[in-house]
Design a protein around this motif. Structure first.
Motif, PDB file in Angstrom:
ATOM      1  N   THR A  30       0.828  -1.198   0.000  1.00 50.77           N
ATOM      2  CA  THR A  30       0.000   0.000   0.000  1.00 50.77           C
ATOM      3  C   THR A  30       0.860   1.244   0.000  1.00 50.77           C
ATOM      4  N   SER A  31       0.427   2.269  -0.733  1.00 55.49           N
ATOM      5  CA  SER A  31       1.101   3.553  -0.679  1.00 55.49           C
ATOM      6  C   SER A  31       0.917   4.141   0.716  1.00 55.49           C
ATOM      7  N   VAL A  32       2.001   4.652   1.292  1.00 57.52           N
ATOM      8  CA  VAL A  32       1.952   5.143   2.666  1.00 57.52           C
ATOM      9  C   VAL A  32       2.163   6.654   2.691  1.00 57.52           C
ATOM     10  N   THR A  33       1.229   7.364   3.282  1.00 59.37           N
ATOM     11  CA  THR A  33       1.353   8.794   3.503  1.00 59.37           C
ATOM     12  C   THR A  33       1.384   9.062   4.999  1.00 59.37           C
ATOM     13  N   GLY A  55      -6.914   7.551   5.458  1.00 55.58           N
ATOM     14  CA  GLY A  55      -6.160   6.392   5.903  1.00 55.58           C
ATOM     15  C   GLY A  55      -4.690   6.677   6.104  1.00 55.58           C
ATOM     16  N   ALA A  56      -4.295   7.944   6.136  1.00 56.07           N
ATOM     17  CA  ALA A  56      -2.897   8.301   6.381  1.00 56.07           C
ATOM     18  C   ALA A  56      -2.544   8.065   7.849  1.00 56.07           C
ATOM     19  N   VAL A  57      -1.248   8.072   8.119  1.00 58.66           N
ATOM     20  CA  VAL A  57      -0.727   7.934   9.473  1.00 58.66           C
ATOM     21  C   VAL A  57      -0.389   9.327   9.999  1.00 58.66           C
ATOM     22  N   MET A  75      10.251   7.836   9.614  1.00 60.10           N
ATOM     23  CA  MET A  75      11.013   6.904   8.789  1.00 60.10           C
ATOM     24  C   MET A  75      10.503   5.469   8.941  1.00 60.10           C
ATOM     25  N   SER A  76      10.082   5.101  10.145  1.00 56.39           N
ATOM     26  CA  SER A  76       9.713   3.722  10.437  1.00 56.39           C
ATOM     27  C   SER A  76       8.479   3.248   9.681  1.00 56.39           C
ATOM     28  N   TYR A  77       7.722   4.171   9.099  1.00 56.02           N
ATOM     29  CA  TYR A  77       6.565   3.793   8.292  1.00 56.02           C
ATOM     30  C   TYR A  77       6.929   3.585   6.821  1.00 56.02           C
ATOM     31  N   GLY A  78       8.176   3.876   6.452  1.00 52.35           N
ATOM     32  CA  GLY A  78       8.574   3.745   5.052  1.00 52.35           C
ATOM     33  C   GLY A  78       7.680   4.539   4.126  1.00 52.35           C
TER      34      GLY A  78
END
Length: 391
Positions: A30-33, A55-57, A75-78
């Motif tokens: 999944t694309s992570v934002t 759905g972003a962090v 960084m830890s979420y890549g």
């Protein structure tokens, strides 16, 4: 040394990393934002709302303070990209430097104050995230923490747009800027902000529903605790930087004012006058943040000009990043060896070696992150986009 004390202070401040807890999906494919924001109540509310919609962090940093633990958390979420909500006074520019070194795409949505940041965030969310807000506007005083929380719950429920306002806000003009054509408006405020709320309602017209938020003892105590934390941060920062004399006098006066307001808040709380306690605590927090802004800018300026301080900050940040990379399964032995050499070069004040080693470490970190960020995603769960989160 002053720099060591300052670094210890800044690294030791609390870091909070949160995700909206409304269901989860795997992050591997999944694309992570990441939405990166300070713990300022207004900016953080915008971040939480947008995270709920997308759905972003959400990752937060203490307001106005640099903490390399927060860089490591992002960084830890890549992440594929990072959206910063808030200006450099809130989320300091050093974070951008950290993320840019990892070739992470970063954009900042902000304005000169929380009201302009509000407009920038809503405008960008509409244009870039394709968020469609329903025909409802929720207006709330921008410094009314208790009311802001109620406004967030309301906005999530009706998919409305949140507008932060103060005495000078022209709500009609704001709605024109964000191209909002609401069928209804809700004005949320606590009794502390009654006068401003009345003026806003009068300015907009009769089609306004008011929601009154009563200040509870818990709300007042939370505001007191927050102002205490801000004042403590301001005191520690001032103790570890040297401001020009005039700035030092101004900072001292503002800090004294914040302490008096905090004391008034405590006295009012003891007398069970919770509205007054809440209002005084909010004022104390604002004045403490003024001091933090001044001291933090001075700290960042001194770090840029002091090669040893810059290298020491870099060293601490890399050590933290290596810990999370190793935990995710990456082999960091090569970079650790370079870090050991850098530590010795700093002790010896060997500036040629410092420059060369920092360059090598940056390159190695970039390559390792680029090839290994998928490992981070194997260990995280992202919020679902179903919009079921309740703040």
């Amino acid at each position: 040394m002053v720099w060591k004390k300052a670094i210890a202070l800044l690294f030791g401040l609390m870091m909070v990393a949160t995700t909206a807890s409304f269901g989860h999906v795997s992050a591997a494919d999944t694309s992570v934002t990441v939405i990166f924001v300070s713990d300022n109540e207004a900016d953080c509310t915008l971040a939480q709302y947008l995270a709920n919609m997308t759905g972003a962090v959400v990752v937060t940093t203490p307001w106005g303070v640099y903490d390399p633990n927060v860089t490591a958390s992002v960084m830890s979420y890549g992440p594929d990209n990072v959206i910063i909500i808030g200006g450099p006074d809130a989320v300091v520019d050093r974070y951008l430097d950290d993320l840019n070194e990892l070739n992470i795409t970063v954009e900042r949505w902000w304005g000169r104050n929380r009201y302009e940041t509000n407009l920038a965030a809503i405008g960008n969310a509409t244009a870039k995230l394709r968020i469609k807000f329903e025909n409802h506007v929720i207006v709330v005083p921008g410094n009314d923490t208790a009311a802001i929380r109620v406004a967030l719950r309301k906005a999530v429920k009706v998919h409305g747009v949140i507008i932060f306002a103060n005495d000078t806000t022209n709500v009609t003009r704001v709605m024109m800027k964000i191209e909002a054509h609401p069928k209804s408006m809700t004005l949320v405020r606590s009794q502390v902000m009654r006068g401003m709320a009345w003026r806003l309602g009068e300015r907009f017209g009769a089609n306004v529903t008011e929601v009154n938020v009563n200040i509870t003892p818990e709300m007042a105590m939370e505001a007191i605790n927050t102002s205490e934390e801000r004042i403590a941060s301001a005191e520690e920062l001032l103790a570890n930087v040297t401001l020009p004399p005039q700035m030092e006098r101004v900072a001292g006066k503002m800090l004294d004012l914040a302490k008096r307001e905090l004391e008034s808040a405590r006295e009012a709380y003891d007398e069970e006058r919770y509205g007054k306690a809440y209002g005084q605590a909010i004022a104390a927090k604002a004045h403490a943040e003024f001091v933090i802004r001044m001291a933090s800018k001075e700290w960042q300026s001194r770090v840029r000009l002091d090669a040893t301080a810059m290298a020491t900050v870099f060293l601490h940040r890399v050590e933290i990043q290596l810990r999370i990379m190793e935990k995710s399964g990456m082999n960091v032995t090569k970079i650790e060896a370079l870090v050991d050499q850098l530590r010795i070069a700093i002790e010896n004040k060997d500036y040629d070696a410092i420059d060369a080693l920092m360059g090598q470490i940056r390159q190695e970190l970039l390559q390792m992150y680029a090839h290994g960020k998928g490992k981070f995603r194997e260990h995280i769960r992202l919020p679902d986009r179903a919009g079921r989160w309740q703040p």
